[in-house]
Design a protein around this motif. Structure first.
Motif, mmCIF file in Angstrom:
data_model
loop_
_atom_site.group_PDB
_atom_site.id
_atom_site.type_symbol
_atom_site.label_atom_id
_atom_site.label_comp_id
_atom_site.label_asym_id
_atom_site.label_seq_id
_atom_site.Cartn_x
_atom_site.Cartn_y
_atom_site.Cartn_z
ATOM 1 N N PRO A 259 49.399 39.485 72.543
ATOM 2 C CA PRO A 259 48.935 39.513 71.196
ATOM 3 C C PRO A 259 47.456 39.727 71.035
ATOM 4 O O PRO A 259 46.579 39.199 71.974
ATOM 5 C CB PRO A 259 49.200 37.665 71.022
ATOM 6 N N THR A 262 45.067 34.850 68.664
ATOM 7 C CA THR A 262 45.926 33.539 68.269
ATOM 8 C C THR A 262 44.970 32.882 67.538
ATOM 9 O O THR A 262 43.734 32.462 67.876
ATOM 10 C CB THR A 262 45.940 32.964 69.616
ATOM 11 N N TRP A 264 44.836 28.816 65.825
ATOM 12 C CA TRP A 264 45.460 27.401 65.974
ATOM 13 C C TRP A 264 44.626 26.275 65.259
ATOM 14 O O TRP A 264 43.383 26.379 65.580
ATOM 15 C CB TRP A 264 45.703 27.098 67.472
ATOM 16 N N GLY A 271 50.184 27.165 64.576
ATOM 17 C CA GLY A 271 49.396 28.314 65.297
ATOM 18 C C GLY A 271 50.010 29.701 64.699
ATOM 19 O O GLY A 271 51.062 29.703 64.149
ATOM 20 N N GLU A 273 49.963 33.936 66.126
ATOM 21 C CA GLU A 273 49.724 35.097 67.106
ATOM 22 C C GLU A 273 49.893 36.347 66.296
ATOM 23 O O GLU A 273 50.623 36.605 65.371
ATOM 24 C CB GLU A 273 50.726 35.151 68.263
ATOM 25 N N TYR A 339 52.848 38.683 62.611
ATOM 26 C CA TYR A 339 52.237 37.472 62.666
ATOM 27 C C TYR A 339 53.326 36.473 63.077
ATOM 28 O O TYR A 339 54.062 36.121 62.234
ATOM 29 C CB TYR A 339 51.698 36.992 61.198
ATOM 30 N N CYS A 358 55.243 37.402 70.479
ATOM 31 C CA CYS A 358 56.198 37.784 69.429
ATOM 32 C C CYS A 358 57.527 38.263 69.736
ATOM 33 O O CYS A 358 57.465 39.084 70.653
ATOM 34 C CB CYS A 358 55.426 38.779 68.273
#
Length: 361
Positions: A259, A262, A264, A271, A273, A339, A358
């Protein structure tokens, strides 16, 4: 699954709301005006469904307000110096809508246009034709933007082709607040970006053409930072926080394997990614977002969101050392950004656990 419903009208043209949902409880609302993301609803650590995307309650607000909430940005995202460029020995004059420069496709960029659309079980595709000389750009550009939602992963797939050489740089301008769109400042959000360099800019946010190392600067986000710990640093004063293009360290394999960023939120546990085929990401912490009413009358303001805009570098058409944004006639512009949403507890975060990449789409 996709549902459609009316969402009023703008300039006598109807606007349609399309809602994607999947088996994880994730739900995404899209608008035919601007091919925009209006909301993203995901479960937090307690299972409470939370809308993490800033937006408006009426199509008129999307048309009249600045900020480009959730919209597709084009024909060229970010800035072009002098609102002009030379291509094949010919000078093309664009709309100057930020001083003498061109920003986000001009006064009526793609985020203020009506799009045609079609849909299937887990996708919505928006389609439009950008005419020759629209906002000054050469070529009839055919554009498709497809949103997919599967297993808690929202994909955005961009395709375009033109009948003559032109400049294309597409992105989505979603404003994320992982505490919920009602959550206020995002100072507590943790952001990691796999980028070793950035494109320094002049005072008018036009890149100098250099690529500089992020080491030792507030732009070094490789190990993860709490946003509030960086937003007041002197380097970020002029931009009121982050408003910078970072040069992504592109993975050697598929983009999903590593990714690019990220984000969060410790208060919600939510969160996200970001995976992409594009080489740049504009990090914007909404420092110039003027106070305004959003969905449900919620008051939005500066630093109430984070934008993670994957794209070609700003003003790339003027810098031979940057990856080129030129799309040649007969060739295809083809990129994607995904995403992936997840939830983890604060205790897991403190132990430094990694989240999985992902899933493939």
């Amino acid at each position: 699954m996709v549902k459609t419903s009316p969402f009023g009208s703008v300039n006598g043209k109807p606007v349609t709301l399309l809602t994607l949902s999947d088996n994880t409880g994730t739900q995404v609302e899209l608008l035919s005006l601007g091919a925009a993301i209006r909301s993203i609803v995901v479960p937090d650590r307690c299972g409470t469904l939370t809308d993490i995307c800033l937006g408006y309650d009426s199509p008129g607000e999307y048309w009249e307000q600045d900020a480009c909430f959730g919209g597709i940005i084009g024909r060229c995202a970010n800035r072009i110096a002098g609102a002009s460029f030379s291509l094949n020995g010919q000078e093309w004059q664009l709309t100057a809508n930020e001083g003498v420069n061109h920003l986000h496709g001009g006064t009526e960029g793609f985020h203020r246009r009506h799009w045609e659309f079609l849909w299937g079980d887990s996708f919505v595709t928006f389609i439009r034709s950008s005419l020759h000389l629209e906002e000054g750009y050469p070529g009839l550009l055919q554009v498709e933007v497809t949103y997919t939602l599967r297993d808690g992963c929202l994909g955005i797939y961009y395709r375009a082709h033109s009948d003559r050489d032109t400049v294309v740089n597409l992105t989505n301008h979603a404003y994320f607040n992982l505490a919920g769109h009602t959550g206020g400042p995002v100072d507590d959000h943790m952001l990691t970006v796999r980028a070793s360099r950035y494109t320094p800019c002049r005072e008018d946010n036009i890149p100098t053409g250099e690529l500089q190392d992020v080491a030792g600067t507030p732009l070094d986000l490789r190990c993860g930072v709490r946003l509030g710990d960086r937003l007041e640093t002197p380097l970020l004063t002029a931009t009121r926080g982050f408003d910078h293009n970072l040069v992504l360290d592109m993975p050697t394999g598929a983009p999903e394997a590593s990714p690019a960023a990220t984000l969060w939120c410790p208060s919600s546990g939510i969160g996200m990614e970001v995976c992409t085929t594009l080489e740049g990401i504009q990090i914007y912490t909404a420092g110039f977002l003027t106070p305004r009413d959003g969905k449900g009358g919620v008051r939005y303001g500066p630093r109430h969101a984070v934008c993670l805009e994957t794209q070609h570098f700003p003003d790339a058409v003027h810098h031979a050392g940057f990856p080129s944004p030129i799309l040649r006639a007969g060739e295809e512009y083809r990129h994607f950004t995904k995403y992936r949403f997840f939830v983890k507890t604060e205790s897991i975060c403190k132990r430094g656990s990694l989240v999985s990449p992902c899933p493939a789409i």
